[in-house]
Design a protein around this motif. Structure first.
Motif, PDB file in Angstrom:
ATOM      1  N   ASP A  10       0.841  -1.187   0.000  1.00 15.75           N
ATOM      2  CA  ASP A  10       0.000   0.000   0.000  1.00 15.75           C
ATOM      3  C   ASP A  10       0.876   1.236   0.000  1.00 15.75           C
ATOM      4  O   ASP A  10       2.036   1.189   0.424  1.00 15.75           O
ATOM      5  CB  ASP A  10      -0.961   0.001   1.204  1.00 15.75           C
ATOM      6  N   CYS A  11       0.327   2.319  -0.524  1.00 17.51           N
ATOM      7  CA  CYS A  11       1.050   3.590  -0.534  1.00 17.51           C
ATOM      8  C   CYS A  11       0.045   4.705  -0.302  1.00 17.51           C
ATOM      9  O   CYS A  11      -0.965   4.784  -0.985  1.00 17.51           O
ATOM     10  CB  CYS A  11       1.761   3.788  -1.869  1.00 17.51           C
ATOM     11  N   VAL A  12       0.325   5.535   0.689  1.00 18.45           N
ATOM     12  CA  VAL A  12      -0.558   6.658   1.007  1.00 18.45           C
ATOM     13  C   VAL A  12       0.255   7.947   0.882  1.00 18.45           C
ATOM     14  O   VAL A  12       1.374   8.034   1.390  1.00 18.45           O
ATOM     15  CB  VAL A  12      -1.142   6.531   2.439  1.00 18.45           C
ATOM     16  N   ILE A  13      -0.303   8.921   0.167  1.00 16.21           N
ATOM     17  CA  ILE A  13       0.337  10.233   0.063  1.00 16.21           C
ATOM     18  C   ILE A  13      -0.660  11.271   0.550  1.00 16.21           C
ATOM     19  O   ILE A  13      -1.749  11.408  -0.015  1.00 16.21           O
ATOM     20  CB  ILE A  13       0.758  10.555  -1.391  1.00 16.21           C
ATOM     21  N   THR A  14      -0.298  11.980   1.593  1.00 15.31           N
ATOM     22  CA  THR A  14      -1.170  13.034   2.129  1.00 15.31           C
ATOM     23  C   THR A  14      -0.353  13.958   3.022  1.00 15.31           C
ATOM     24  O   THR A  14       0.647  13.527   3.607  1.00 15.31           O
ATOM     25  CB  THR A  14      -2.357  12.416   2.909  1.00 15.31           C
ATOM     26  N   GLY A  15      -0.768  15.214   3.109  1.00 14.86           N
ATOM     27  CA  GLY A  15      -0.098  16.165   3.999  1.00 14.86           C
ATOM     28  C   GLY A  15       1.402  16.250   3.780  1.00 14.86           C
ATOM     29  O   GLY A  15       2.181  16.333   4.734  1.00 14.86           O
ATOM     30  N   ASN A  16       1.826  16.212   2.501  1.00 17.14           N
ATOM     31  CA  ASN A  16       3.255  16.289   2.131  1.00 17.14           C
ATOM     32  C   ASN A  16       4.100  15.188   2.777  1.00 17.14           C
ATOM     33  O   ASN A  16       5.265  15.395   3.142  1.00 17.14           O
ATOM     34  CB  ASN A  16       3.841  17.668   2.501  1.00 17.14           C
ATOM     35  N   ARG A  17       3.474  14.028   2.927  1.00  8.44           N
ATOM     36  CA  ARG A  17       4.186  12.888   3.491  1.00  8.44           C
ATOM     37  C   ARG A  17       3.780  11.644   2.706  1.00  8.44           C
ATOM     38  O   ARG A  17       2.623  11.534   2.291  1.00  8.44           O
ATOM     39  CB  ARG A  17       3.811  12.744   4.966  1.00  8.44           C
ATOM     40  N   ASP A  27       9.095  12.985   3.315  1.00  7.83           N
ATOM     41  CA  ASP A  27       8.401  14.077   3.961  1.00  7.83           C
ATOM     42  C   ASP A  27       9.033  15.358   3.460  1.00  7.83           C
ATOM     43  O   ASP A  27      10.246  15.457   3.363  1.00  7.83           O
ATOM     44  CB  ASP A  27       8.631  13.917   5.483  1.00  7.83           C
ATOM     45  N   ASP A  28       8.222  16.338   3.078  1.00  2.00           N
ATOM     46  CA  ASP A  28       8.756  17.643   2.710  1.00  2.00           C
ATOM     47  C   ASP A  28       7.704  18.686   3.052  1.00  2.00           C
ATOM     48  O   ASP A  28       6.909  19.098   2.214  1.00  2.00           O
ATOM     49  CB  ASP A  28       9.101  17.671   1.213  1.00  2.00           C
ATOM     50  N   GLN A  29       7.705  19.104   4.314  1.00  2.00           N
ATOM     51  CA  GLN A  29       6.662  20.006   4.794  1.00  2.00           C
ATOM     52  C   GLN A  29       6.830  21.420   4.241  1.00  2.00           C
ATOM     53  O   GLN A  29       5.883  22.205   4.246  1.00  2.00           O
ATOM     54  CB  GLN A  29       6.642  20.034   6.332  1.00  2.00           C
ATOM     55  N   ALA A  30       8.014  21.742   3.732  1.00  2.00           N
ATOM     56  CA  ALA A  30       8.266  23.105   3.262  1.00  2.00           C
ATOM     57  C   ALA A  30       7.647  23.369   1.900  1.00  2.00           C
ATOM     58  O   ALA A  30       7.347  24.515   1.556  1.00  2.00           O
ATOM     59  CB  ALA A  30       9.778  23.356   3.211  1.00  2.00           C
ATOM     60  N   ALA A  31       7.423  22.323   1.122  1.00  2.00           N
ATOM     61  CA  ALA A  31       6.980  22.512  -0.261  1.00  2.00           C
ATOM     62  C   ALA A  31       5.484  22.820  -0.341  1.00  2.00           C
ATOM     63  O   ALA A  31       4.702  22.327   0.461  1.00  2.00           O
ATOM     64  CB  ALA A  31       7.282  21.255  -1.073  1.00  2.00           C
ATOM     65  N   ALA A  32       5.084  23.649  -1.336  1.00  2.00           N
ATOM     66  CA  ALA A  32       3.665  23.807  -1.652  1.00  2.00           C
ATOM     67  C   ALA A  32       3.181  22.480  -2.228  1.00  2.00           C
ATOM     68  O   ALA A  32       3.980  21.707  -2.772  1.00  2.00           O
ATOM     69  CB  ALA A  32       3.474  24.929  -2.658  1.00  2.00           C
ATOM     70  N   ALA A  33       1.876  22.221  -2.125  1.00  2.00           N
ATOM     71  CA  ALA A  33       1.363  20.900  -2.501  1.00  2.00           C
ATOM     72  C   ALA A  33       1.825  20.415  -3.881  1.00  2.00           C
ATOM     73  O   ALA A  33       2.365  19.302  -4.001  1.00  2.00           O
ATOM     74  CB  ALA A  33      -0.156  20.874  -2.376  1.00  2.00           C
ATOM     75  N   PRO A  34       1.664  21.230  -4.949  1.00  2.00           N
ATOM     76  CA  PRO A  34       2.084  20.721  -6.260  1.00  2.00           C
ATOM     77  C   PRO A  34       3.594  20.462  -6.333  1.00  2.00           C
ATOM     78  O   PRO A  34       4.039  19.493  -6.950  1.00  2.00           O
ATOM     79  CB  PRO A  34       1.697  21.839  -7.228  1.00  2.00           C
ATOM     80  N   ASP A 175      -5.856  20.515  -1.498  1.00  2.00           N
ATOM     81  CA  ASP A 175      -6.254  19.327  -0.730  1.00  2.00           C
ATOM     82  C   ASP A 175      -6.025  18.095  -1.573  1.00  2.00           C
ATOM     83  O   ASP A 175      -6.505  18.033  -2.704  1.00  2.00           O
ATOM     84  CB  ASP A 175      -7.749  19.388  -0.387  1.00  2.00           C
ATOM     85  N   TYR A 176      -5.328  17.143  -1.039  1.00  2.00           N
ATOM     86  CA  TYR A 176      -5.091  15.942  -1.833  1.00  2.00           C
ATOM     87  C   TYR A 176      -4.886  14.738  -0.933  1.00  2.00           C
ATOM     88  O   TYR A 176      -4.512  14.857   0.232  1.00  2.00           O
ATOM     89  CB  TYR A 176      -3.882  16.132  -2.755  1.00  2.00           C
ATOM     90  N   ARG A 177      -5.161  13.587  -1.487  1.00  2.00           N
ATOM     91  CA  ARG A 177      -4.844  12.333  -0.823  1.00  2.00           C
ATOM     92  C   ARG A 177      -4.858  11.215  -1.854  1.00  2.00           C
ATOM     93  O   ARG A 177      -5.781  11.102  -2.658  1.00  2.00           O
ATOM     94  CB  ARG A 177      -5.846  11.995   0.283  1.00  2.00           C
ATOM     95  N   ALA A 178      -3.819  10.397  -1.817  1.00  2.00           N
ATOM     96  CA  ALA A 178      -3.831   9.158  -2.593  1.00  2.00           C
ATOM     97  C   ALA A 178      -3.658   8.012  -1.617  1.00  2.00           C
ATOM     98  O   ALA A 178      -2.881   8.112  -0.661  1.00  2.00           O
ATOM     99  CB  ALA A 178      -2.695   9.146  -3.610  1.00  2.00           C
ATOM    100  N   ALA A 179      -4.398   6.945  -1.834  1.00  2.00           N
ATOM    101  CA  ALA A 179      -4.204   5.710  -1.063  1.00  2.00           C
ATOM    102  C   ALA A 179      -4.397   4.564  -2.043  1.00  2.00           C
ATOM    103  O   ALA A 179      -5.516   4.318  -2.502  1.00  2.00           O
ATOM    104  CB  ALA A 179      -5.206   5.627   0.081  1.00  2.00           C
TER     105      ALA A 179
END
Lengths: 208, 377
Positions: A10-17, A27-34, A175-179
């Motif tokens: 499984d792979c989850v991408i959300t909240g820049n993680r 993890d890259d909390q500094a980046a804008a979402a895109p 707002d984004y999320r992949a799972a």
């Protein structure tokens, strides 16, 4: 009919993680979402120039799928038509619809228009890996894990597919999320039984 | 696998407001495709099958539905009126098929989070479920131009799984500036009425409409026809162009036949996607040959309806089933001389024969293909 099927990755991408099989891997909390997606693409040293032509939803889904299938997925075990993709989200392609419609006032952009369908991300993943099996895109308010379990199990247990990549790929504004989940028939050391409950648990990984 | 029975259906299009009116219209060569000039959707004139203003006045007064929702409501009302299947039955599920739904609101309303929620297909699904009293959460299919067939396929799969006994499957799309400008930007819109499979074909006409099909596991609900099998596949080739070989559509055809328990020889006619683009029709002709169906009568209904996107698979399936029941295949409007490299038996006139089973195909952006087999009881 009631044979078990398994989540083998499984792979989850959300909240820049990014989480792979339950563990945070980037993890890259500094980046804008895109920009986060580009930052992850570089971090994992992925080589697929088409990535840069994709819209946000396709980049997100393609990236999640690359990480999902890294280490473990044995593509050569399957014929192209035995691997399928079943995805869902809440807002269809609205993020790109809005972007496309902004271009209509001046010169409508065919490069954006082609992404104004939610199933294009399935096409991008299929092209990248040569998957030719069943594909379907559903829209639901929340990740409808009961429906996905039933639909995908129907495909796998009836031998319409031998492996299915399924899950959720949503992008709207920032707002984004992949799972994404790799569902197969064989059990491995790290397998989790493919149930709605397990899908839910993994989907909400940051709360777990 | 067990066939699923068809209980009732409807088509609402510029050709007519129910299945019989549509079928009779096609037999009289009535087409919804007309030239539109001075339209707010396009500076240049275009051919499309559009409702006349005011065609849709269906409003309950209580809730302001969008044009897309009104179309779906009108289609579902008529289909339910002709079926013993009840919306409120706990074993009935509503399945909605569309590509762009309420997207025209982007053209008329101010951007906001609230507008995004109003555009959302989940909002439409909730309003429709509450309007008709469906108790289960509706399923929404949005998978480009195969949406309609995939919605029927989803219905038969949910019924075969035992979760539901009945499914009300409804699809619609409306044409506005968003959709038209997009296909124009692709140079995919013909400057004339479209010509499926023809040597001079040069693109699509768009169309709007809705259709509904009600299916059931129970024979007592049947009106004499069945869904026997279906499948989808992906080209894994290009996001906006079809396969060069037709091999993947052929895979979907093969699996549909297998599920229906039929050989190629059991197919009495084919309702093709036949969009009248160079590449789609060529790919379909190749797939039809790979499937060994090149002598089987084939039609495309795009000359009557244009390409109705998320409604197309449903509209064309309803006509295909009506054709089975009437032993009458509709011609391919716009076709005059063979324009694909592989032989296909394009219907040029009304073809009457004893018909048992038919094949419906569709393909779309994202490389998706779908096939489905319908049969008479």
């Amino acid at each position: 009919m009631s044979t078990n099927t398994y989540i083998n990755a499984d792979c989850v991408i959300t909240g820049n993680r990014i989480y792979k099989n339950g563990r945070p891997v980037f993890d890259d909390q500094a980046a804008a979402a895109p920009d986060f997606l580009v930052s992850a693409y570089r971090h994992f040293d992925l080589q697929y120039p088409k990535f840069y032509k994709m819209d946000h939803t396709s980049r997100l889904g393609w990236l999640a799928n690359e990480l999902l299938l890294q280490e473990g997925f044995q593509k050569e075990k399957y014929r192209p038509e035995e691997v399928g993709i079943v995805l869902s989200n809440s807002n269809s392609s609205l993020d790109t619809d809005i972007r496309y419609y902004e271009t209509v006032q001046s010169i409508p952009s065919p490069a954006l228009f082609v992404y104004t369908l939610p199933n294009i991300v399935i096409g991008e993943i299929s092209i990248c890996h040569g998957f030719k099996g069943e594909n379907a895109f559903f829209v639901s308010e929340q990740f409808d894990t009961g429906f996905i379990e039933q639909y995908v199990n129907g495909l796998v247990n009836n031998n319409i597919l031998q492996a299915c990549i399924c899950g959720w790929v949503e992008w709207l504004g920032n707002d984004y999320r992949a799972a994404l989940f790799l569902v197969e028939k064989m059990k491995t050391a790290n397998s989790v039984i493919f149930t709605a409950e397990n899908l839910n648990k993994i989907y909400q990984i940051e709360n777990g | 696998m067990t066939p699923i029975f068809i209980s009732a259906d409807n088509i609402i299009s510029p050709v007519g407001d129910n299945t019989a009116d549509n079928f009779n219209g096609l037999l009289r060569d009535v087409s919804g495709v007309n030239l539109h000039t001075g339209s707010p959707f396009s500076a240049q004139p275009f051919y499309a099958s559009l409702f006349n203003p005011g065609h849709f006045s269906y409003q309950t007064g209580k809730q302001q539905y969008t044009r897309f929702e009104n179309l779906l409501i009108a289609s579902i009302v008529d289909a339910l009126a002709n079926s013993a299947v009840k919306a409120a039955d706990t074993k009935t599920v509503l399945i909605i098929s569309t590509t762009k739904g309420n997207i025209s609101l982007l053209e008329t309303e101010t951007a906001s989070a609230e507008l995004n929620r109003r555009i959302s297909l989940n909002t439409s699904a909730r309003l429709l479920a509450s309007h008709f009293g469906f108790v289960n959460t509706p399923i929404i299919v949005s998978n480009a131009c195969i949406s309609g067939i995939l919605a029927i396929l989803t219905g038969i799969r949910l019924i075969r799984s035992g979760q539901y006994d009945h499914a009300v499957i409804a699809g619609a799309d409306v044409i506005t500036r968003f959709v038209l400008s997009g296909f124009q930007s692709f140079q995919a819109v013909s400057a004339a009425p479209c010509k499926p499979f023809d040597a001079a074909r040069d693109g699509i006409n768009l169309g709007e409409g809705a259709a509904t099909m009600i299916i059931s596991s129970r024979k007592e609900y049947s009106y004499g026809a069945m869904v026997m099998g279906g499948a989808t596949s992906n080209d894994a080739n290009h996001i906006s162009g079809p396969s060069r070989t037709g091999e993947e559509l052929n895979m979907a055809i093969g699996r549909s036949l297998q599920e229906a328990g039929l050989l190629a020889a059991g197919v009495d006619f084919i309702s093709a996607h036949g969009t009248a683009t160079l590449y789609n029709d060529e790919m379909e002709a190749k797939a039809i040959n790979l499937a060994g169906l090149q002598t089987v009568p084939v039609n495309s209904l795009k000359g009557y309806y244009g390409h109705t996107l998320g409604a197309a698979g449903l509209i064309e399936s309803v006509i295909a089933v009506k054709s089975l029941k009437e032993n009458t295949v509709i011609p391919t409007r716009g076709f005059s001389s063979m324009g694909v490299t592989q032989p296909v038996n394009v219907c040029t006139g009304v073809y009457k024969n004893e018909l048992r089973n038919c094949l419906k195909t569709a393909s779309g952006f994202g490389g998706c293909n779908a096939a489905m087999i319908f049969g008479k009881e």
